[in-house]
Design an enzyme around this catalytic site. Structure first.
Site, PDB file in Angstrom:
ATOM      1  N   GLY A  69       0.812  -1.212   0.000  1.00  0.00           N
ATOM      2  CA  GLY A  69       0.000   0.000   0.000  1.00  0.00           C
ATOM      3  C   GLY A  69       0.845   1.261   0.000  1.00  0.00           C
ATOM      4  O   GLY A  69       0.515   2.251  -0.667  1.00  0.00           O
ATOM      5  N   GLN A 177      -7.506   0.002   3.892  1.00  0.00           N
ATOM      6  CA  GLN A 177      -8.309  -0.577   4.974  1.00  0.00           C
ATOM      7  C   GLN A 177      -9.703  -0.981   4.501  1.00  0.00           C
ATOM      8  O   GLN A 177     -10.433  -1.649   5.231  1.00  0.00           O
ATOM      9  CB  GLN A 177      -8.442   0.428   6.130  1.00  0.00           C
ATOM     10  N   CYS A 323       1.769   1.651  12.446  1.00  0.00           N
ATOM     11  CA  CYS A 323       2.876   2.259  11.721  1.00  0.00           C
ATOM     12  C   CYS A 323       3.501   3.412  12.507  1.00  0.00           C
ATOM     13  O   CYS A 323       4.600   3.822  12.204  1.00  0.00           O
ATOM     14  CB  CYS A 323       2.408   2.746  10.367  1.00  0.00           C
TER      15      CYS A 323
END
Ligand code: PLP
Length: 394
Positions: A69, A177, A323
């Protein structure tokens, strides 16, 4: 162990691993090769491409595989900016995007682009009228995520797409997501680019894709060979791509059933927390949210301590997004929805999957309740608060 961190990553489904294995052991040829060992890989890559295209209402030529991503987000923004730079240098995004978008925007600002970071409301929703007002004659790109990774809020992507299309501005959505969680159709959403990642939907890590609408002019991010129609060079990650295809097929087959199961568990957990743990706040939109997302702020508690203590009790959750963990700054998303330092610092994200059972969620609620209580008992501000309220913690 009770795994409640599915927004960080998911378990690779056994049938996905099974689909991948032959491309390590038997059909390991380079897909660019002309002999059958290579063409088997090429065929499988194209089959995955078709599956993924069908899942989002695209055609197979519009799907470009990437290494995840983050790469897809970088590509979309950097290439769109570069490709459109003669038209203008203004980009619109939001304050709650993933760092793959925000840090890319900061990089583009250093390169002379101007970026408007839109505010969101208390529930994390982008306001369409504010977005409209931010559009300028030199706006070349709008990037708004489909679903937020921390608080689960679903953004009005379809409305934004209609505005961007009307104004002739490129529109990108980070659907990392959202893919496999909620229906996505690139035609209905009017997106020109869409990023996704396999490991968020029970696929392997390190593989993702960028959807690029038919005639969109977009420069390559990676130069080299002729792979991915010369737009993303490098020998294809055949097992990863096959796994991504298998994961998308699996997710599409069970999306409604899975979402319903997660919603029931999510709402049960939210109810228990709200009924049993005082001084808490649900973050994100109550209805317009990802089926498995539960995000709370607890006053008089440090989110990091909460996550560590829950971890010792066998519960995997996160504070802020995975993250950003390791960074001590409060989450930019929680700041953007107007939380103060204390509320943002005392947040906990639990993201469920269809594999979770009711018993697991009951245990998680019990452990959370006792952990919050224990941590509060050690918090001097909580003691002062109780005194002020005329209560004692004894
Ligand atoms: N965008 C969003 C919304 C995410 O949640 C993530 C991962 O957490 C990414 C992008 C990055 O995806 P990847 O881990 O595949 O690089």
């Amino acid at each position: 162990m009770i795994y409640l961190d599915n927004a960080a990553t998911t378990r690779t489904a056994p049938e996905v691993v099974e689909a991948m294995l032959p491309f390590y052991t038997e059909n390991y040829g380079n897909p660019s090769a002309v002999y059958s060992l290579g063409s088997a890989g090429k065929k499988a890559v194209n089959e995955a491409r078709r599956t993924i295209a069908a899942a989002i209402g695209a055609s197979q030529e519009e799907i470009y595989f990437t290494a995840g991503g983050t790469e897809a987000d970088n590509w979309a923004l950097k290439a769109a900016a570069e490709s459109c730079r003669t038209k203008g240098r203004h980009i619109i995004t939001t304050k709650i995007e993933h760092h793959a978008i925000l840090h890319t925007c900061q990089y583009l600002e250093e390169k002379g682009y101007e970026v408007t970071y839109l505010d969101v409301d208390r529930e994390g929703m982008v306001k369409v009228d504010k977005l409209k007002a931010a559009i300028r004659p030199d706006t070349i790109l709008i990037s708004v995520m489909a679903a937020n990774n921390e608080i689960g809020t679903l953004e009005p992507v379809e409305e934004i797409g209609a505005i961007a299309r009307e104004k002739g501005i490129l529109f990108h959505t980070d659907a990392v997501q959202a893919l496999g969680q909620i229906p996505l159709d690139v035609e209905a959403l009017k997106v020109d680019m869409l990023s996704a990642s396999a490991h968020k939907l029970n696929g392997p890590k390190g593989v993702g894709m960028l959807y690029i609408r038919g005639r969109t002019e977009l420069l390559p991010l990676i130069h080299g060979g002729a792979q991915e129609r010369r737009r993303r060079a490098g020998t294809e990650n055949v097992p990863g791509i096959v796994g991504f295809g298998a994961a998308v097929r699996r997710a599409m087959e069970r999306m409604e059933e899975k979402a319903e199961k997660e919603r029931v568990l999510r709402d049960y957990l939210i109810k228990r927390i709200e009924e049993e743990i005082p001084c808490c706040r649900l973050n994100g939109h109550r209805e317009r949210r990802l089926p498995g997302n539960v995000n709370f702020s607890f006053r008089f508690v440090e989110g990091e301590a909460l996550v560590l203590t829950l971890g010792l009790k066998g519960i995997c959750a996160s504070s802020g997004s995975a993250c950003t963990s390791g960074e001590t700054d409060p989450s930019h998303v929680l700041r953007a929805i107007g939380l103060d330092d204390e509320e943002a610092g005392g947040s906990l994200r639990m993201t469920l999957s269809e594999e979770n059972t009711r018993e697991e969620i009951e245990t998680a609620a019990d452990r959370l309740k006792e952990t919050v209580q224990k941590l509060r008992e050690m918090n001097y501000r909580y003691k002062a608060f109780l005194k002020e309220m005329g209560k004692s913690d004894q």
